[in-house]
Write an enzyme that holds these catalytic residues in place. Structure first.
Site, PDB file in Angstrom:
ATOM      1  N   HIS A  12       0.838  -1.206   0.000  1.00 54.36           N
ATOM      2  CA  HIS A  12       0.000   0.000   0.000  1.00 54.36           C
ATOM      3  C   HIS A  12       0.872   1.255   0.000  1.00 54.36           C
ATOM      4  O   HIS A  12       0.682   2.164  -0.818  1.00 54.36           O
ATOM      5  CB  HIS A  12      -0.916  -0.041   1.231  1.00 54.36           C
ATOM      6  CG  HIS A  12      -1.769   1.166   1.418  1.00 54.36           C
ATOM      7  ND1 HIS A  12      -3.138   1.133   1.315  1.00 54.36           N
ATOM      8  CD2 HIS A  12      -1.457   2.465   1.712  1.00 54.36           C
ATOM      9  CE1 HIS A  12      -3.627   2.350   1.527  1.00 54.36           C
ATOM     10  NE2 HIS A  12      -2.624   3.166   1.785  1.00 54.36           N
ATOM     11  N   GLU A  13       1.848   1.291   0.909  1.00 54.03           N
ATOM     12  CA  GLU A  13       2.687   2.487   1.006  1.00 54.03           C
ATOM     13  C   GLU A  13       3.587   2.631  -0.218  1.00 54.03           C
ATOM     14  O   GLU A  13       3.879   3.742  -0.654  1.00 54.03           O
ATOM     15  CB  GLU A  13       3.533   2.451   2.291  1.00 54.03           C
ATOM     16  CG  GLU A  13       2.730   2.364   3.589  1.00 54.03           C
ATOM     17  CD  GLU A  13       1.615   3.402   3.716  1.00 54.03           C
ATOM     18  OE1 GLU A  13       1.769   4.524   3.192  1.00 54.03           O
ATOM     19  OE2 GLU A  13       0.571   3.081   4.326  1.00 54.03           O
ATOM     20  N   HIS A  21       1.741   4.456  -2.930  1.00 49.32           N
ATOM     21  CA  HIS A  21       1.863   5.903  -2.751  1.00 49.32           C
ATOM     22  C   HIS A  21       3.218   6.375  -3.273  1.00 49.32           C
ATOM     23  O   HIS A  21       3.332   7.347  -4.011  1.00 49.32           O
ATOM     24  CB  HIS A  21       1.816   6.278  -1.250  1.00 49.32           C
ATOM     25  CG  HIS A  21       0.444   6.222  -0.639  1.00 49.32           C
ATOM     26  ND1 HIS A  21      -0.631   6.896  -1.143  1.00 49.32           N
ATOM     27  CD2 HIS A  21      -0.007   5.593   0.480  1.00 49.32           C
ATOM     28  CE1 HIS A  21      -1.693   6.669  -0.370  1.00 49.32           C
ATOM     29  NE2 HIS A  21      -1.339   5.876   0.613  1.00 49.32           N
TER      30      HIS A  21
HETATM   31 ZN   LIG Z   1      -2.473   5.215   2.214  1.00 50.84          ZN
END
Ligand SMILES: [Zn+2]
Ligand SMILES: [Zn+2]
Length: 151
Positions: free
Chosen positions: A67-68, A71
């Site tokens: 998830h990170e 980003h």
């Molecule tokens: Zn996030």
């Protein structure tokens, strides 16, 4: 898991699932309370919550890392890197990153420290505080209870 291992894990996941190197720093930040991780847009570093790993294991941590990293890589490529962006959602789907990290037990919340065990039926109950045993009975069978401290 140590800091060095976390860094290595993030680098490995980055290469394996994104085919791109992770060139910044990944650290455990003890000040993160409720989130599993975060991406810092200014420094490009990633921070993770050690509790996610301790409470839910390596699979959860790997999903948070993905998830990170979504980003991270989308931001560095100038693409939509925010939660509402289509590219971000696609990235999560492609890599298997977590949409939301699981809620964490708040660190200021008192943990269960005592286990009550019914001596008759074996039913167990968790308690945060010590209780006076002679005042309580098993809720299921009214049998006598025994208290054990949880370490
Ligand atoms: Zn996030
Ligand atoms: Zn009982």
């Amino acid at each position: 898991m140590e800091q060095k291992e976390l860094q290595k894990l993030v680098e490995q996941i980055s290469l394996k699932y994104f085919s791109l190197p992770f060139l910044h720093q990944a650290t455990f930040n003890p000040r993160l309370k409720t989130t599993g991780g975060r991406y810092l847009t200014k420094s490009h570093h990633l921070e993770f919550n050690r509790k996610s790993y301790e409470q839910y294991g390596i699979e959860e941590l790997v999903q948070i890392i993905k998830h990170e990293l979504c980003h991270y890589h989308l931001h560095l490529q100038g693409k939509g890197y925010k939660h509402k962006d289509r590219e971000f959602k696609q990235c999560l789907e492609q890599t298997g990153g977590s949409r939301y990290s699981k809620p964490l037990v708040k660190s200021n919340e008192r943990p269960y420290r005592y286990r009550l065990i019914c001596q008759k039926c074996g039913q167990t109950y968790l308690r945060k505080y010590k209780i006076k045993l002679n005042r309580y009975r098993c809720g299921k069978c009214k049998g006598p209870l025994m208290m054990k401290k949880i370490d």
